[in-house]
Design a protein around this motif. Structure first.
Motif, PDB file in Angstrom:
ATOM      1  N   LEU A  79       0.810  -1.234   0.000  1.00 50.73           N
ATOM      2  CA  LEU A  79       0.000   0.000   0.000  1.00 50.73           C
ATOM      3  C   LEU A  79       0.842   1.283   0.000  1.00 50.73           C
ATOM      4  O   LEU A  79       0.314   2.370  -0.204  1.00 50.73           O
ATOM      5  CB  LEU A  79      -0.903   0.023   1.238  1.00 50.73           C
ATOM      6  CG  LEU A  79      -2.114  -0.911   1.211  1.00 50.73           C
ATOM      7  CD1 LEU A  79      -2.757  -0.982   2.589  1.00 50.73           C
ATOM      8  CD2 LEU A  79      -3.132  -0.428   0.194  1.00 50.73           C
TER       9      LEU A  79
ATOM     10  N   THR B 172       1.604   3.758  -4.341  1.00 48.56           N
ATOM     11  CA  THR B 172       0.358   3.029  -4.608  1.00 48.56           C
ATOM     12  C   THR B 172      -0.831   3.950  -4.416  1.00 48.56           C
ATOM     13  O   THR B 172      -0.897   4.695  -3.442  1.00 48.56           O
ATOM     14  CB  THR B 172       0.232   1.820  -3.646  1.00 48.56           C
ATOM     15  OG1 THR B 172       1.286   0.903  -3.941  1.00 48.56           O
ATOM     16  CG2 THR B 172      -1.116   1.111  -3.821  1.00 48.56           C
ATOM     17  N   GLU B 173      -1.773   3.896  -5.382  1.00 46.67           N
ATOM     18  CA  GLU B 173      -2.959   4.739  -5.270  1.00 46.67           C
ATOM     19  C   GLU B 173      -4.194   3.869  -5.013  1.00 46.67           C
ATOM     20  O   GLU B 173      -5.174   4.327  -4.457  1.00 46.67           O
ATOM     21  CB  GLU B 173      -3.132   5.546  -6.564  1.00 46.67           C
ATOM     22  CG  GLU B 173      -3.907   6.808  -6.367  1.00 46.67           C
ATOM     23  CD  GLU B 173      -3.565   7.869  -7.395  1.00 46.67           C
ATOM     24  OE1 GLU B 173      -2.432   8.395  -7.372  1.00 46.67           O
ATOM     25  OE2 GLU B 173      -4.428   8.152  -8.234  1.00 46.67           O
ATOM     26  N   GLU B 174      -4.118   2.602  -5.443  1.00 52.11           N
ATOM     27  CA  GLU B 174      -5.314   1.748  -5.328  1.00 52.11           C
ATOM     28  C   GLU B 174      -4.900   0.278  -5.310  1.00 52.11           C
ATOM     29  O   GLU B 174      -3.996  -0.125  -6.052  1.00 52.11           O
ATOM     30  CB  GLU B 174      -6.187   2.043  -6.556  1.00 52.11           C
ATOM     31  CG  GLU B 174      -7.212   1.023  -6.890  1.00 52.11           C
ATOM     32  CD  GLU B 174      -8.046   1.410  -8.110  1.00 52.11           C
ATOM     33  OE1 GLU B 174      -9.194   1.821  -7.906  1.00 52.11           O
ATOM     34  OE2 GLU B 174      -7.556   1.288  -9.240  1.00 52.11           O
ATOM     35  N   VAL B 175      -5.559  -0.510  -4.454  1.00 55.15           N
ATOM     36  CA  VAL B 175      -5.359  -1.970  -4.468  1.00 55.15           C
ATOM     37  C   VAL B 175      -6.736  -2.620  -4.595  1.00 55.15           C
ATOM     38  O   VAL B 175      -7.642  -2.330  -3.824  1.00 55.15           O
ATOM     39  CB  VAL B 175      -4.665  -2.470  -3.170  1.00 55.15           C
ATOM     40  CG1 VAL B 175      -4.581  -3.998  -3.166  1.00 55.15           C
ATOM     41  CG2 VAL B 175      -3.268  -1.885  -3.032  1.00 55.15           C
ATOM     42  N   LEU B 176      -6.898  -3.479  -5.581  1.00 56.34           N
ATOM     43  CA  LEU B 176      -8.180  -4.166  -5.820  1.00 56.34           C
ATOM     44  C   LEU B 176      -7.990  -5.641  -5.552  1.00 56.34           C
ATOM     45  O   LEU B 176      -7.426  -6.317  -6.382  1.00 56.34           O
ATOM     46  CB  LEU B 176      -8.657  -3.965  -7.274  1.00 56.34           C
ATOM     47  CG  LEU B 176      -8.850  -2.514  -7.742  1.00 56.34           C
ATOM     48  CD1 LEU B 176      -9.128  -2.456  -9.227  1.00 56.34           C
ATOM     49  CD2 LEU B 176      -9.987  -1.877  -6.966  1.00 56.34           C
ATOM     50  N   THR B 177      -8.349  -6.147  -4.446  1.00 55.28           N
ATOM     51  CA  THR B 177      -8.757  -5.483  -3.227  1.00 55.28           C
ATOM     52  C   THR B 177      -7.791  -5.878  -2.102  1.00 55.28           C
ATOM     53  O   THR B 177      -7.132  -6.927  -2.190  1.00 55.28           O
ATOM     54  CB  THR B 177     -10.181  -5.936  -2.804  1.00 55.28           C
ATOM     55  OG1 THR B 177     -10.113  -7.355  -2.524  1.00 55.28           O
ATOM     56  CG2 THR B 177     -11.208  -5.708  -3.900  1.00 55.28           C
TER      57      THR B 177
ATOM     58  N   MET C  43      -2.202   3.893 -12.836  1.00 59.06           N
ATOM     59  CA  MET C  43      -3.674   3.997 -12.784  1.00 59.06           C
ATOM     60  C   MET C  43      -4.332   3.918 -14.169  1.00 59.06           C
ATOM     61  O   MET C  43      -5.477   3.509 -14.275  1.00 59.06           O
ATOM     62  CB  MET C  43      -4.072   5.334 -12.132  1.00 59.06           C
ATOM     63  CG  MET C  43      -3.942   5.378 -10.631  1.00 59.06           C
ATOM     64  SD  MET C  43      -5.062   4.260  -9.773  1.00 59.06           S
ATOM     65  CE  MET C  43      -6.595   5.173  -9.814  1.00 59.06           C
TER      66      MET C  43
ATOM     67  N   ARG D 146      -6.005   0.438 -15.308  1.00 55.69           N
ATOM     68  CA  ARG D 146      -6.916  -0.300 -14.426  1.00 55.69           C
ATOM     69  C   ARG D 146      -8.026  -1.052 -15.167  1.00 55.69           C
ATOM     70  O   ARG D 146      -8.495  -2.086 -14.710  1.00 55.69           O
ATOM     71  CB  ARG D 146      -7.454   0.587 -13.308  1.00 55.69           C
ATOM     72  CG  ARG D 146      -8.416   1.658 -13.735  1.00 55.69           C
ATOM     73  CD  ARG D 146      -8.662   2.640 -12.599  1.00 55.69           C
ATOM     74  NE  ARG D 146      -9.218   2.041 -11.396  1.00 55.69           N
ATOM     75  CZ  ARG D 146     -10.483   1.696 -11.237  1.00 55.69           C
ATOM     76  NH1 ARG D 146     -11.328   1.869 -12.230  1.00 55.69           N
ATOM     77  NH2 ARG D 146     -10.907   1.185 -10.110  1.00 55.69           N
TER      78      ARG D 146
ATOM     79  N   HIS E  50      -2.301  -0.448  -8.381  1.00 55.71           N
ATOM     80  CA  HIS E  50      -2.097   0.663  -9.317  1.00 55.71           C
ATOM     81  C   HIS E  50      -1.356   1.809  -8.644  1.00 55.71           C
ATOM     82  O   HIS E  50      -1.768   2.270  -7.578  1.00 55.71           O
ATOM     83  CB  HIS E  50      -3.450   1.161  -9.840  1.00 55.71           C
ATOM     84  CG  HIS E  50      -4.224   0.077 -10.522  1.00 55.71           C
ATOM     85  ND1 HIS E  50      -5.548  -0.163 -10.307  1.00 55.71           N
ATOM     86  CD2 HIS E  50      -3.799  -0.867 -11.401  1.00 55.71           C
ATOM     87  CE1 HIS E  50      -5.937  -1.193 -11.041  1.00 55.71           C
ATOM     88  NE2 HIS E  50      -4.886  -1.646 -11.703  1.00 55.71           N
ATOM     89  N   HIS E  51      -0.286   2.245  -9.287  1.00 55.17           N
ATOM     90  CA  HIS E  51       0.466   3.355  -8.689  1.00 55.17           C
ATOM     91  C   HIS E  51       0.055   4.695  -9.311  1.00 55.17           C
ATOM     92  O   HIS E  51      -0.543   4.748 -10.394  1.00 55.17           O
ATOM     93  CB  HIS E  51       1.982   3.119  -8.750  1.00 55.17           C
ATOM     94  CG  HIS E  51       2.553   3.048 -10.125  1.00 55.17           C
ATOM     95  ND1 HIS E  51       3.165   1.928 -10.634  1.00 55.17           N
ATOM     96  CD2 HIS E  51       2.638   3.972 -11.109  1.00 55.17           C
ATOM     97  CE1 HIS E  51       3.582   2.164 -11.852  1.00 55.17           C
ATOM     98  NE2 HIS E  51       3.273   3.396 -12.175  1.00 55.17           N
ATOM     99  N   HIS E  52       0.392   5.733  -8.580  1.00 53.42           N
ATOM    100  CA  HIS E  52       0.104   7.106  -8.987  1.00 53.42           C
ATOM    101  C   HIS E  52       0.783   7.438 -10.318  1.00 53.42           C
ATOM    102  O   HIS E  52       1.926   7.042 -10.556  1.00 53.42           O
ATOM    103  CB  HIS E  52       0.652   8.028  -7.881  1.00 53.42           C
ATOM    104  CG  HIS E  52       0.617   9.469  -8.223  1.00 53.42           C
ATOM    105  ND1 HIS E  52      -0.556  10.201  -8.199  1.00 53.42           N
ATOM    106  CD2 HIS E  52       1.603  10.331  -8.612  1.00 53.42           C
ATOM    107  CE1 HIS E  52      -0.275  11.441  -8.543  1.00 53.42           C
ATOM    108  NE2 HIS E  52       1.020  11.552  -8.798  1.00 53.42           N
TER     109      HIS E  52
END
Ligand SMILES: Nc1ncnc2c1ncn2[C@@H]1O[C@H](COP(=O)(O)OP(=O)(O)OP(=O)(O)O)[C@@H](O)[C@H]1O
Ligand SMILES: N[C@@H](Cc1ccc(O)cc1)C(=O)O
Length: 375
Positions: free
Chosen positions: A11, A15-20, A188, A191, A222-224
């Protein structure tokens, strides 16, 4: 290292988002194979976005005990008309320039390049039942969804394209399953491919990822997207909507060289690019220089970052967190020129090992000068 610490590493910035996160925890808990991958098209020079953002996360994944892989998407680059759409040139650039450029980028971000597996797409897709996997996925995705997903190729929705470009997104999803990837990583802008992969995971007949009889869903990280240095097409930006749209469009990109610092840039080039960068005084909402400070300089916090200034402008100032620096900038206590100079010197230092490497081994950059960068 316990599971929570490993999750923290996944995280960590950028990192901007982790699914999930729940699914990530599940992978750790059941002892599933932890196979990461990030794919790259082969075209122009590696910049801070592609090299350092991806390199930073690869370093984190390695620390979390995840096997890392860089996928050199030669066929995809051919489909997407990169390097004149010539597969042989693309493969030569992949192996002689891109691989070493990524290795050096991973190293400066604290990772171990010798532990990264580099795989050329053609090595896997010219054999076995790769194409069966592509069809299996395609049978589970609607045409309108494929048409919407061409943004993962840097194409605009509705753009006139040849038919091969509709196969590309399905290939990108197949790459995940065919390689047994449980942790699919990208910026990102990728995605859409990963969301399809997560959704079709349980429906696949060929190459689902199975562990102890359970069909696994891949986890997407997904990274920034680091901003490019150029002025936005419209300024000021009025609404939140407009702001979101512009941010995605303004990512640093090799097809907009003036927006990017490349990993091999000379100190003079870096200083010059920063001098010309868009960085209005007190502007903290859309400011590419601050964006670089947030994601590169203060990737780890606390970190000491000193800005040198003549005594008449307040003398040297040291910040330990991004928030402190941002507050001073917003209040006009930190001048854009001082910030730009400090960021330029920071990057010159950070990139020194890469620059030195290419000075000793000029062949990869000479090869790049001889190829035609078409997109
Ligand atoms: N500015 C950026 N910041 C962070 N990651 C990036 C950035 N640009 C690209 N990436 C990531 O690097 C990987 C490769 O991207 P890609 O090959 O499209 O790079 P690019 O330089 O942006 O190319 P293009 O010129 O086609 O836009 C993807 O995972 C993508 O999300
Ligand atoms: N679509 C990615 C490249 C890529 C290709 C195939 C993959 O499996 C993964 C990534 C990009 O434009 O950067």
């Amino acid at each position: 290292m316990d599971i929570e610490e490993r999750i923290k590493l996944v995280l960590k910035k950028p990192t901007e988002e982790v699914l999930t996160v729940e699914n990530l925890r599940h992978l750790f808990e059941i002892g599933a194979p932890l196979q990461h991958y990030i794919g790259f098209e082969i075209s122009g020079y590696i910049h801070l976005g592609t090299g350092l953002m991806a390199g930073a996360k690869i370093a984190d994944f390695q620390k979390a005990g995840i096997k890392t892989r860089v996928f050199l998407a030669d066929w995809h680059s051919w489909i997407n008309d990169k390097l004149g759409g010539d597969l042989e040139t693309i493969q030569e650039v992949a192996l002689k320039y891109f691989k070493v450029g990524m290795e050096k980028s991973i190293e400066v971000m604290g990772g171990k390049p010798e532990k990264v597996e580099f795989v050329l797409a053609s090595e896997i897709l010219e054999k076995g039942d790769y194409w069966q996997t592509v069809i299996d996925i395609s049978k589970n995705v609607t045409l309108s969804r494929v048409l919407r997903s061409i943004t993962i190729m840097g194409r605009k929705m509705g753009e006139a394209i040849d038919f091969a470009k509709l196969i590309y997104p399905m290939m990108q999803v197949a790459d995940i399953f065919y390689q047994g990837v449980t942790i699919a990583h990208a910026g990102m802008d990728q995605r859409k491919a990963h969301v399809i992969a997560i959704e079709v995971a349980e429906k696949l007949r060929y190459h689902p990822i199975i562990h102890n009889g359970e069909k696994l869903k891949p986890v997407a990280v997904h990274h920034h997207l680091l901003l490019g240095l150029q002025e936005p097409p419209k300024w000021p930006i009025e609404s939140e909507e407009e702001f979101k749209e512009i941010k995605a469009e303004m990512k640093m990109s090799k097809s907009k060289p003036y927006s990017a610092v490349f990993i091999h840039d000379s100190p003079e080039e870096i200083r010059e690019k920063l001098r010309k960068a868009f960085c209005p005084a007190r502007e903290v909402k859309y400011n590419p220089v601050l964006d670089w400070v947030e994601y590169l300089v203060f990737r780890e916090e606390p970190t000491e970052f000193t800005i040198h200034r003549p005594a008449k402008y307040g003398g040297d100032v040291t910040y330990t967190t991004f928030e402190e620096l941002k507050r001073d900038f917003a209040e006009g206590k930190l001048h854009p020129l001082d910030l730009k100079n400090a960021v330029a010197e920071y990057l010159i230092d950070l990139l020194e090992p890469i620059r030195k490497y290419f000075e000793r081994h000029p062949e990869p950059l000479e090869l790049m000068k001889s190829v035609q960068i078409t997109r």
